[in-house]
Scaffold this active site. Structure first.
Site, short mmCIF file in Angstrom:
data_model
loop_
_atom_site.label_atom_id
_atom_site.label_comp_id
_atom_site.label_asym_id
_atom_site.label_seq_id
_atom_site.Cartn_x
_atom_site.Cartn_y
_atom_site.Cartn_z
N CYS A 112 0.56 -1.06 -0.35
CA CYS A 112 -0.02 -0.53 0.03
C CYS A 112 0.69 1.57 0.26
CB CYS A 112 -0.99 -0.01 1.31
SG CYS A 112 -2.22 -1.74 1.27
N TYR B 201 -0.96 4.73 1.89
CA TYR B 201 -2.66 4.67 0.38
C TYR B 201 -2.17 5.88 0.95
CZ TYR B 201 -5.78 1.18 1.72
OH TYR B 201 -5.71 0.07 1.49
N TRP C 30 -4.47 6.46 6.76
CA TRP C 30 -4.03 4.96 7.44
C TRP C 30 -2.98 5.05 7.99
CZ3 TRP C 30 -1.76 0.86 6.69
CH2 TRP C 30 -0.79 0.28 5.04
N TYR D 130 -10.91 -4.59 -5.72
CA TYR D 130 -9.20 -4.30 -4.74
C TYR D 130 -8.19 -4.82 -4.63
CZ TYR D 130 -7.82 -2.41 -0.05
OH TYR D 130 -6.97 -2.04 1.60
N HIS D 131 -6.86 -3.80 -4.36
CA HIS D 131 -5.56 -4.49 -4.92
C HIS D 131 -5.73 -5.40 -6.35
CE1 HIS D 131 -4.98 -5.01 -0.64
NE2 HIS D 131 -4.91 -3.45 -0.76
N HIS E 83 -3.61 0.75 -6.35
CA HIS E 83 -4.97 0.65 -5.95
C HIS E 83 -5.26 1.50 -6.55
CE1 HIS E 83 -2.64 -0.81 -2.55
NE2 HIS E 83 -3.66 -0.60 -1.57
#
Length: 844
Positions: free
Chosen positions: A436, A480, A498, A697-698, A783
């Site tokens: 991330c 992120y 995050w 997602y991912h 992302h």
């Protein structure tokens, strides 16, 4: 079922399982509240020190039924029978303590080795589950592999899946597009650890029909209508037409007020024209209620709306929120298609519901493009970068299939785009778990990776030396975050709350390419770019969309609806730049520069997770007068998408892949398996050939130097069933004829400099006359964000015959320093394979 008096099953922390309670009048369409306790059975809690997402319950379910193995037999090119009973059949005996192993007594034969499963009947197959030996020895673990199918055991088509497996004892699921077969062959090209010439397997299972949308391409739904035998119109607008409105937040629901009609229920689509139809796609309702999900179903067609023949498809769909599908026994010409729900999937009541229905027909490669076979990776490719040496760098986290903690190392893989060979490496020396992160491609082609699980760290990969090195730690620990390269070769980063202590302000800072150090920008706080995410700054500053321009300015154009100009000079500054037309916040959407200063934004949701995505797209022209970007809504996508990925193609069109209509990390639910392509000339989206594997997602997507697109990944949730350690390559329709053959492509002739500088005149020669040239900056994706993409049309001056003079942009704010792919396009828009160039002020 009355909203005021109906009964519904509640299973939650506040009510004992099985307790019957009256439904609230404010509840949404007979809602059933599901268990969200992360420690409940079947749900794996994620490490609390990371970003806290919990794997949804449906992510733990197999993606397709495991086929029964009664009567199956297995044969192999080699098996050990002298020193041990390790025949091929041991891979089918249900005992992971036994195994198939190629001969190792005396001198075992060299690879490749293969094991062939004969099911002794034809079945739809969509994957293989390979369990390596479990006795503690790593010998024979399969590394590089290929999967092939056959109907007769003699004729084998090309591989349906290829790739490389991680060198560990975990069970691997190898997926591919569903197809009918009797024989399935697994070929081991290499041993995972290079320890010897062996191959082995403890157990092999095959997966059946996943019930997903049929391969092919969506039929356009303009002018279609839908009618149903029952629909709720009294207490909600749940009419049949909602299944065609492109909004998964609306639905058709059979009547649940007053006298409720019993099952079965039917809904009929009238296309108002005759078309060849080969499959149906069913998206269950997107809210929290499972009520009305279709279980057993039947599909019939008609030319006149009166005479419906025998069913073209029957079956039973699982009781979950993933998009379902049915492939017809053979393509049929029809105007009307009727879906009949015979049962409710969970047996909860006499209802039927649907968010969206779509029909598909056979794909035309010249209109819809074509997918390669699935390419297996030894990890989930959560982040990728296109390298100057025609390779693709990918990485996950500290582990190939899961994340957690700050472990100080990262699993990486590199795919050679010329050979398809994939190599794996664990990177320890930078003490950086790069899960991330922020990613930027530097002016010399190196890859800068910042933050993530080791939130303050920054690492650099140099493809010229194949080495990872550390650079200075950031001043602010982040995960992120958004990043971009600046016109002077430095890199700018902002956001990323995050990770670590949830600092209230993860403002901007700049990395110096000259010194390798970071400089904070006190004049660039993060507050102006925040979305209204209900999780607050923890989520609201994630994944900024950034577009760097001249004089160190950066346009932040999302995901917040508020746009901002950022200056990176001195202490920096941030000033409002208007809003993105009528767009709301669009977290986990994305933006791509399709022309100089012109960007397209796609999809997203008002919150990071558990929110309905939008199908809206907007253009943002950063070249607006008085420094104000001009935003406008363009055509809508057919699918709402959050967690999708987009790439700009050489002809200026933008292709978008994957995503979900309801944002839910680690879930394959509500997946958009049909990519779309946007044409800037018309502002409209058209469907492309459907994908075999969900990409949510991912997941990632990158334009490759040959003009094709790599897309892959999704998941990284440990023992869940939604890990996608694979990818596939999409060939755009501009490269193909209707019969699937490739169109002739222009070629560059003669030498091409590896490096060019700003304002330089460049002479190039092609083998045939061409019309256009474009530069596209190599991308780095993670992302849903790829701030490094940009397309720059070049105006050629014809020197003679097929020799042209091109001028590299003089402005480094137009052509950021870095790696570019130079494409030549003929009069029909067919691109050449790219010449890869480095553009910067220090070129020689």
């Amino acid at each position: 079922m009355s909203r005021a008096t109906g009964l519904v099953l509640l299973v939650c922390a506040a009510a004992a399982p099985g307790l019957i309670q009256p439904e609230s009048a404010l509840a949404h369409r007979a809602a059933v509240v599901r268990d969200t306790d992360p420690h409940s059975d079947g749900v794996m809690p994620m490490p609390p020190e990371v970003h806290g997402e919990v794997v949804p319950e449906e992510a733990m379910r197999p993606p397709a039924p495991t086929l029964p193995r009664e009567g199956w037999t297995a044969t192999a090119d080699s098996e050990e029978t002298q020193a041990s009973d390790e025949r091929a059949q041991m891979a089918l005996d249900g005992d992971p303590g036994t195994l198939w192993h190629t001969k190792w007594s005396d001198d075992g034969p060299a690879g490749p080795h293969s094991i062939t499963i004969d099911m002794h009947r034809t079945a739809v197959v969509s994957g293989m589950v390979y369990q390596p030996r479990q006795d503690g020895s790593p010998n024979g673990r399969i590394g590089e592999y290929a999967l092939s199918l056959s109907g007769d055991g003699s004729t084998w088509e090309g591989p349906v899946a290829t790739g490389m497996l991680a060198d560990d004892a975990t069970t691997k699921t190898l997926r591919f597009a569903p197809a009918g077969a009797r024989y399935v062959r697994l070929t081991a090209t290499s041993e995972a650890g290079g320890r010897g010439p062996w191959a082995s397997a403890a157990e092999i299972n095959l997966l059946g029909d996943p019930g997903g949308p049929a391969p092919g391409a969506d039929l356009p739904r303009d002018g279609w209508t839908a009618t149903a035998g029952s629909e709720e119109t009294q207490d909600a607008d749940d009419g049949a037409g909602n299944v065609l409105d492109g909004d998964s937040g609306t639905l058709w629901h059979t009547q649940w007020t007053g006298t409720v009609p019993p099952l079965p229920h039917s809904i009929t689509i009238d296309m108002h024209r005759t078309a060849v139809v080969s499959g149906l796609s069913y998206e269950p309702r997107a809210d929290d209620s499972p009520n009305g999900r279709i279980g057993q179903y039947s599909i019939a067609t008609s030319l006149n709306g009166t005479a419906f023949g025998q069913p073209v498809a029957t079956g039973t769909w699982q009781d979950d929120d993933t998009v379902k599908g049915a492939t017809f026994s053979e393509p049929v010409s029809a105007r009307y298609v009727r879906l009949t729900a015979i049962t409710e999937a969970g047996g909860r009541g006499p209802w039927t519901s649907a968010a969206e229905l779509r029909l598909s027909g056979p794909a035309d490669p010249a209109l819809h493009g074509r997918w390669s076979s699935v390419i297996g990776f030894p990890l989930v490719p959560v982040a990728t970068a296109v390298l100057p040496n025609n390779k693709l760098l990918a990485w996950s986290a500290y582990a190939p299939d899961r994340f957690g903690g700050s472990n100080g190392y990262t699993q990486t893989a590199i795919m050679d785009l010329a050979t398809g060979k994939i190599t794996q490496r664990r990177v320890d020396n930078t003490k950086h778990d790069m899960f991330c992160p922020g990613v930027a491609l530097l002016g010399d082609g190196r890859v800068l990776v910042t933050g993530g699980s080791n939130a303050e760290r920054a690492s650099i990969y140099d493809s010229a030396t194949d080495k990872w090195t550390s650079t200075s730690d950031m001043n602010i620990a982040r995960g992120y975050q958004g990043m971009t390269t600046l016109p002077n070769g430095d890199a700018f980063v902002i956001g990323g709350s995050w990770q670590q202590d949830n600092a209230p302000d993860k403002g901007g800072e700049v990395w110096s390419a000259a010194t390798g150090t970071w400089r904070r920008l006190p004049g660039v706080p993060v507050t102006p770019i925040l979305t209204a995410d209900p999780a607050g700054p923890y989520r609201a500053d994630n994944h900024a969309w950034l577009y760097a321009m001249a004089k160190g300015r950066v346009l932040q154009l999302g995901p917040s609806k508020q746009l901002n100009w950022i200056s990176t000079d001195g202490d920096g500054s941030i000033t409002p730049a208007g809003t993105r037309a009528d767009s709301v916040d669009a977290m986990n959407g994305d933006a791509v520069a399709y022309d100089v200063g012109k960007l397209l934004t796609l999809g997203g949701a008002t919150a990071y997770e558990n929110a309905t995505a939008t199908n809206r797209a907007y253009t943002v022209d950063a070249n607006g007068s008085n420094g104000k970007p001009v935003s406008a809504r363009t055509g809508d996508m057919s699918y709402a998408r959050s967690f999708g990925n987009s790439v700009v193609l050489p002809d200026g069109k933008v292709a978008v892949f994957g995503g979900q209509s309801y944002a839910k990390p680690f879930s394959d639910g509500h997946s958009a398996l049909t990519p779309e392509i946007w044409d800037p000339a018309t502002g409209r989206f058209t469907p492309l050939a459907s994908m075999a594997v969900p990409r949510n997602y991912h997941s990632v997507a990158n334009l490759l130097p040959d003009g094709r697109v790599f897309t892959g990944g999704g998941g990284l949730c440990g023992d869940c069933q939604t890990n996608h350690a694979d990818g596939a390559i999409f060939t755009p329709p501009s490269l193909l004829n209707s019969d699937g053959s490739e169109k002739p492509r222009p070629r560059f002739v003669g030498d091409m400099p590896a490096k060019v500088t700003y304002g330089q005149k460049l002479k190039v020669t092609t083998d045939v006359p061409v019309d256009k040239f474009v530069l596209i900056r190599a991308g780095a994706s993670t992302h849903s964000v790829d701030n490094d993409q940009r397309r720059i049309p070049l105006t050629p001056r014809k020197a003679r015959n097929s020799t042209y003079e091109l001028t590299v942009p003089a402005d480094s704010g137009v052509a950021l320093p870095g790696t570019y792919m130079l494409f030549a396009l003929d009069a029909h828009g067919v691109p050449s394979k790219a010449a890869v160039l480095t553009v910067n002020s220090a070129a020689k």
